[in-house]
Design a protein around this motif. Sequence first.
Motif, short mmCIF file in Angstrom:
data_model
loop_
_atom_site.label_atom_id
_atom_site.label_comp_id
_atom_site.label_asym_id
_atom_site.label_seq_id
_atom_site.Cartn_x
_atom_site.Cartn_y
_atom_site.Cartn_z
N GLY A 195 1.04 -1.00 0.02
CA GLY A 195 0.05 -0.08 -0.16
C GLY A 195 0.79 1.24 -0.05
N PHE A 196 0.51 2.19 0.96
CA PHE A 196 1.49 3.40 0.92
C PHE A 196 2.62 3.16 1.37
CE2 PHE A 196 -2.98 5.64 0.79
CZ PHE A 196 -2.91 6.67 -0.11
N GLU A 197 2.82 1.95 2.28
CA GLU A 197 3.93 1.89 3.00
C GLU A 197 4.82 1.11 2.09
OE1 GLU A 197 2.62 -0.07 6.78
OE2 GLU A 197 1.38 1.61 7.30
N ALA A 198 4.73 0.83 0.88
CA ALA A 198 5.51 -0.02 0.19
C ALA A 198 6.72 1.08 -0.15
CB ALA A 198 4.85 -0.38 -1.19
N GLN A 199 7.99 0.32 -0.19
CA GLN A 199 9.27 1.06 -0.28
C GLN A 199 9.23 1.76 -1.67
OE1 GLN A 199 11.29 1.69 2.49
NE2 GLN A 199 9.36 0.88 3.05
N ALA A 200 9.95 2.75 -2.00
CA ALA A 200 9.90 3.50 -3.22
C ALA A 200 10.92 2.65 -4.19
CB ALA A 200 10.61 4.63 -3.03
N ALA A 332 8.52 4.24 -17.50
CA ALA A 332 9.04 4.97 -18.69
C ALA A 332 8.54 6.50 -18.33
CB ALA A 332 8.69 4.45 -19.89
N ASP A 333 8.85 7.35 -18.94
CA ASP A 333 8.29 8.50 -18.95
C ASP A 333 6.83 8.56 -19.68
OD1 ASP A 333 11.03 9.42 -18.52
OD2 ASP A 333 11.29 10.57 -20.32
N ARG A 334 6.04 9.13 -18.79
CA ARG A 334 4.68 8.99 -18.98
C ARG A 334 3.82 10.36 -18.77
NH1 ARG A 334 5.36 3.39 -17.41
NH2 ARG A 334 4.57 1.99 -19.41
N THR A 335 2.77 10.68 -19.30
CA THR A 335 2.09 11.75 -18.89
C THR A 335 0.77 11.46 -18.35
OG1 THR A 335 2.68 13.03 -20.91
CG2 THR A 335 0.79 13.86 -19.75
N PHE A 336 0.80 12.05 -16.80
CA PHE A 336 -0.46 11.70 -16.00
C PHE A 336 -1.46 12.99 -16.16
CE2 PHE A 336 -2.43 13.24 -11.97
CZ PHE A 336 -3.01 11.86 -11.45
N GLU A 337 -2.82 12.69 -16.14
CA GLU A 337 -3.62 13.69 -16.09
C GLU A 337 -4.66 13.33 -15.11
OE1 GLU A 337 -4.72 15.22 -20.33
OE2 GLU A 337 -3.99 13.02 -20.68
N ILE A 338 -5.23 14.38 -14.30
CA ILE A 338 -6.22 14.21 -13.31
C ILE A 338 -7.24 15.38 -13.80
CG2 ILE A 338 -4.99 15.72 -11.64
CD1 ILE A 338 -6.71 13.94 -9.68
N THR A 339 -8.37 14.93 -14.07
CA THR A 339 -9.71 15.91 -14.33
C THR A 339 -10.38 15.79 -13.18
OG1 THR A 339 -9.18 15.86 -16.74
CG2 THR A 339 -11.18 16.84 -15.95
N PHE A 340 -10.91 17.01 -12.57
CA PHE A 340 -12.08 17.43 -11.58
C PHE A 340 -13.51 17.54 -12.23
CE2 PHE A 340 -7.89 18.02 -9.84
CZ PHE A 340 -7.98 17.42 -8.79
N ARG A 341 -14.37 16.71 -11.85
CA ARG A 341 -15.69 16.73 -12.58
C ARG A 341 -16.75 17.83 -11.73
NH1 ARG A 341 -14.17 14.77 -17.26
NH2 ARG A 341 -13.25 12.70 -17.01
N ALA A 342 -15.98 18.50 -11.03
CA ALA A 342 -16.71 19.71 -10.17
C ALA A 342 -15.62 20.74 -9.78
CB ALA A 342 -17.69 19.03 -8.98
N PRO A 343 -16.27 21.95 -9.34
CA PRO A 343 -15.41 22.93 -8.68
C PRO A 343 -14.89 22.42 -7.29
CG PRO A 343 -17.58 23.63 -8.84
CD PRO A 343 -17.46 22.45 -9.53
N GLY A 344 -13.96 23.07 -6.69
CA GLY A 344 -13.65 23.18 -5.34
C GLY A 344 -13.06 21.71 -4.95
N ALA A 345 -11.76 21.44 -5.68
CA ALA A 345 -10.56 20.71 -5.39
C ALA A 345 -9.36 21.46 -5.22
CB ALA A 345 -10.40 19.49 -6.26
N GLU A 346 -8.68 21.05 -3.99
CA GLU A 346 -7.44 21.87 -3.67
C GLU A 346 -6.26 20.71 -3.96
OE1 GLU A 346 -9.11 24.71 -0.16
OE2 GLU A 346 -7.88 22.87 0.49
N ALA A 347 -5.56 21.11 -4.88
CA ALA A 347 -4.12 20.19 -5.00
C ALA A 347 -2.99 20.98 -4.56
CB ALA A 347 -4.00 19.86 -6.56
N TYR A 348 -2.37 20.05 -3.76
CA TYR A 348 -1.17 20.73 -2.95
C TYR A 348 0.29 20.21 -3.33
CZ TYR A 348 -4.42 22.35 0.80
OH TYR A 348 -5.18 22.95 1.40
N VAL A 349 0.61 18.74 -3.38
CA VAL A 349 1.93 18.57 -4.00
C VAL A 349 1.79 17.14 -4.44
CG1 VAL A 349 2.19 17.55 -1.25
CG2 VAL A 349 4.31 18.06 -3.00
N PHE A 350 2.45 16.76 -5.72
CA PHE A 350 2.75 15.42 -6.11
C PHE A 350 4.01 14.88 -5.31
CE2 PHE A 350 0.42 17.16 -9.74
CZ PHE A 350 -0.22 15.86 -10.35
N THR A 351 3.88 13.49 -5.18
CA THR A 351 4.89 12.89 -4.39
C THR A 351 4.89 11.66 -5.37
OG1 THR A 351 3.66 12.14 -2.62
CG2 THR A 351 5.01 13.78 -2.39
N PHE A 352 6.28 10.84 -5.53
CA PHE A 352 6.54 9.61 -6.32
C PHE A 352 7.18 8.71 -5.54
CE2 PHE A 352 6.08 13.66 -8.88
CZ PHE A 352 5.30 13.26 -9.94
N GLY A 353 6.99 7.21 -6.17
CA GLY A 353 7.66 6.30 -5.61
C GLY A 353 7.99 5.40 -6.45
#
Length: 353
Positions: A195-200, A332-353
């Motif tokens: 899960g979230f705890e898996a090592q990078a 590999a190098d890839r392009t990630f996209e996230i689309t919000f279907r309604a207003p009112g989302a706050e996005a703070y920081v991307f992290t990777f593993g």
Amino acid sequence: MGSRRYERSTHARDDQRRCAMSLLGAGRHAPLPAEGYLPGFEGATGWLNSPPLTVEDLRGNVVLVDFWTYTCINWLRTLAYVRAWAERYHDRGLVVVGVHTPEFPFEQDVDNVRQAAEGMRVSYPIALDSDYATWRAFGNRYWPAVYIADAQGRIRHHQFGEGGYDDCERGIQQLLREAGVDRTADDLVALTPDGFEAQADWTNLRSPETYLGYAQGQNFASHGGAVIDVPNTYVAPDRLMLNQWALSGDWTIESRASVSNGAGGRIAFRFHARDVHLVMAPTAPGAPVPFSVLVDGQPPGDAHGLDVDEAGHGTVSQQRLYQLIRERGSIADRTFEITFRAPGAEAYVFTFG
């Protein structure tokens, strides 16, 4: 966009190597150096799982102090080990104290911390450090950071950032023996966190954590650049370079986050990693925001993370870290996209593993 206020573990690699060398080079039974005395927790704004603890209360025990904040993936990847040590050595004289020092304003909310601690099975004492008083008393700079003190209250080992698990546990064992505990095992905990705890996947990790507010943001690529603290319509470029990100649609770029003002707001990021995480929150409590994610223009399928399905659908319902992608195949190098279907989302920081 500006510079960062504090550092997470990926910027503590040299300290990790020095910590490892201090134990591995000296041998398991060599004395650990004294690094000063445990400062104490008098500045804590509250406690979870315990009444307030003082240095005097802890005297006679080996004490492990773990600085954390619940949205930090770097800390989450250490949690399985800290939790295992707390469980294994509790009856032998180890006390683990988690110091929760918040990075984002919503992490000051005691209910948020309590809910996160329960969900993550953090059952040892937690000092709430909303004013950074304990952080400053330790002279700390990192999430996560571990300080291990002996039965006399002297700090004898520290670990800044991820890794160093064997060295920390050997240090715990050695200090317990010094305290007269004669039933301390020589073996180490064997874990395979998931899960979230898996090592990078460090071998394939080429994308850094990236903040989406103007105070710490970098690599922003939308046409025309960032417009600060006012709504603006953004257009993403046709192509992104590795580790660039862009907004599309109606957004307000605030100090700590980018906030979507209308349905259809999109964030794109060109990344190279196994995992994609994003700290998000609904602007209005109790007003969840549905979203969908794509990788290279397609639903993620088997590469979906814990918080989306194979079709890429998910919902921002809490103020927390969301796992959006976990690649099961080649990286590999890839392009990630996230689309919000309604207003009112706050996005703070991307992290990777």
